[in-house]
Write an enzyme that holds these catalytic residues in place. Structure first.
Site, PDB file in Angstrom:
ATOM      1  N   GLY B  73       0.818  -1.205   0.000  1.00  0.00           N
ATOM      2  CA  GLY B  73       0.000   0.000   0.000  1.00  0.00           C
ATOM      3  C   GLY B  73       0.857   1.262   0.000  1.00  0.00           C
ATOM      4  O   GLY B  73       0.582   2.215  -0.740  1.00  0.00           O
ATOM      5  N   HIS B 193      -3.728  -6.102   2.672  1.00  0.00           N
ATOM      6  CA  HIS B 193      -3.768  -6.733   4.006  1.00  0.00           C
ATOM      7  C   HIS B 193      -4.607  -5.929   4.996  1.00  0.00           C
ATOM      8  O   HIS B 193      -4.845  -6.380   6.111  1.00  0.00           O
ATOM      9  CB  HIS B 193      -2.356  -7.012   4.540  1.00  0.00           C
ATOM     10  CG  HIS B 193      -1.618  -5.814   5.017  1.00  0.00           C
ATOM     11  ND1 HIS B 193      -1.218  -5.663   6.316  1.00  0.00           N
ATOM     12  CD2 HIS B 193      -1.196  -4.717   4.374  1.00  0.00           C
ATOM     13  CE1 HIS B 193      -0.568  -4.518   6.453  1.00  0.00           C
ATOM     14  NE2 HIS B 193      -0.542  -3.932   5.278  1.00  0.00           N
ATOM     15  N   CYS B 315       5.752   6.613  23.672  1.00  0.00           N
ATOM     16  CA  CYS B 315       6.467   5.569  24.398  1.00  0.00           C
ATOM     17  C   CYS B 315       6.108   4.179  23.897  1.00  0.00           C
ATOM     18  O   CYS B 315       6.737   3.197  24.265  1.00  0.00           O
ATOM     19  CB  CYS B 315       6.186   5.692  25.889  1.00  0.00           C
ATOM     20  SG  CYS B 315       4.482   6.051  26.253  1.00  0.00           S
TER      21      CYS B 315
END
Lengths: 66, 370
Positions: B73, B193, B315
């Site tokens: 993609g 996908h 994080c």
């Protein structure tokens, strides 16, 4: 300080300043630039902006409104 | 673990659709040859690839000669965007894009040179006034059909109309198959996908009347050739797309109701930012952020409890940079969770997630002393 430590510090310290007074947090964590204004919006406080400390680290300033 | 993992990250990658699996197994033995060769096995490979093209064109409502295959993609996005820009302008004339595009777009625009970023509102929707003030020398405009992190649908047709002669690449990777294609694009990219096809298959649509030139070294730069792809996988991707389009009204409305339920229940947790347009959005996806919560801890704890979710928090990603999408919207970037439902996600699974989430958030906040 790493995320979200600067915001945790703000949340813990808010009660220690009087309504109308200023509170600031210094943070070189890039997320703080976005998360301090977001914190102020969510908690009903006023975000005043960013300045640089003497060592160049950004300092984010808020005013306690409630 | 008491329960098998509940996979709530289909926006990153959807499990293989049963229709794709069946087709893949049937085609594996027949698509091995080079489709450009004139011998029998080559002709068979060519036929399978053209069948895949035809099926994709039919499912999307476009011409067969507008469908090309790419190796992903992201690759389809970049070939589409750079090909439109290259057919119109010298390098250095800027590519404009919204502030909430996928990194495939921002990387391509930066590589081309001097990108221009267009602002978004608090839902992450493109500011159409920014399109009105586009410089006439803009090489190309890139806009997603829907945001991959928050689900907000973009005003593609309006932007295309305002942009006038500036060619438009639409990144439809997050939405292809789930909602109809928007109008107004010159090139449009999708990723198999993300709709239940195999990975390694991108789809690049180029309008027959659009000006496009191959941005990479090519024998004939004006030929709209496929990138070499696994032909069995391309056929499986096409079968999955047909199936997903056929079932999308039913599955989409079920997912939409589940997301509405999640948005309402999560909003009851204290200090949470539920992000993105609540109505004009993808059916299967929602994002929210919790104040004072470490995103990595949140994802890890939910994983331990059997729920696989994504996060845009700094994080929780390897770059340690917060999500550009959340930042551009003014949303809270830490403590972030993105849920995306699969075609088989059940209300019971969603309820179980909603039952454990408040406790997980509470525990992490307690550890932080808040």
């Amino acid at each position: 300080m790493l995320c979200p430590a600067p915001i945790i510090a703000l949340g813990r310290s808010l009660g220690s300043v009087a309504i109308g007074d200023l509170l600031a947090v210094a943070a070189d964590d890039p997320a703080a630039r976005h998360d301090v204004p977001a914190w102020a919006r969510m908690r009903g406080q006023e975000y005043l902006g960013e300045r640089a400390a003497e060592d160049g680290v950004p300092v984010y300033v808020v005013r306690r409104l409630s | 673990m008491a329960n098998a993992a509940v996979y709530l990250d289909t926006a990153s990658s959807e499990p293989l659709h049963p229709a794709a699996r069946e087709t893949l197994l049937a085609a594996l033995d027949h698509g091995y040859a080079d489709p450009r060769r004139l011998h029998g096995p080559g002709r068979t490979a060519r036929l399978l690839l053209d069948n895949a093209r035809e099926a994709i064109a039919g499912a999307l409502g476009v011409r067969r000669d507008e469908v090309t295959f790419a190796s992903s993609g992201s690759r389809a996005v970049q070939r589409g965007l750079l090909g439109l820009a290259g057919a119109r302008a010298e390098r250095g004339r800027p590519i404009a894009h919204s502030a909430v595009e996928h990194q495939a777009v921002t990387d391509a625009a930066a590589w081309w040179g001097a990108p221009r970023e267009l602002g978004v509102d608090a839902y992450g929707r493109l500011d159409l006034d920014a399109v009105r003030s586009l410089a006439p020398d803009t090489a190309a405009l890139a806009l997603q059909s829907a945001n991959h992190e928050v689900g907000t649908l973009q005003p593609v047709a309006e932007a295309a109309e305002i942009a006038g002669g500036v060619p438009l690449l639409v990144d439809a990777c997050a939405s292809m198959g789930r909602v109809p294609l928007p109008h107004g694009w010159d090139a449009l990219a999708g990723s198999a996908h993300k709709w239940g096809g195999p990975s390694g298959i991108g789809v690049l649509l180029i309008r027959h009347r659009a000006r496009w030139i191959d941005p990479f070294p090519a024998g004939d730069p004006f030929a709209r050739t496929d990138e070499p792809v696994d032909i069995a996988a391309a056929l499986a991707a096409a079968a999955a797309l047909q199936a997903v389009v056929a079932e999308r009204d039913q599955i989409g409305s079920r997912q939409r109701a589940l997301i509405d339920r999640i948005r309402a229940r999560v909003a009851d947790i204290a200090d949470v930012d539920v992000v993105g347009d609540p109505v004009e959005r993808l059916p299967h996806l929602v994002t929210f952020s919790f104040l004072y919560v470490d995103g990595e801890a949140l994802v890890t704890e939910l994983d331990r409890l059997g729920f696989a979710v994504a996060s845009g928090s700094a994080c929780a990603v390897d770059t340690r940079e917060p999500s550009r999408v959340l930042a551009a919207m003014g949303a809270l970037t830490h403590g972030n969770v993105r849920l995306s439902l699969g075609r088989e996600t059940t209300p019971a699974e969603v309820e179980r997630f909603l039952d454990v989430l408040p406790g997980v958030v509470h525990t992490i906040r307690e550890r932080a002393g808040l």
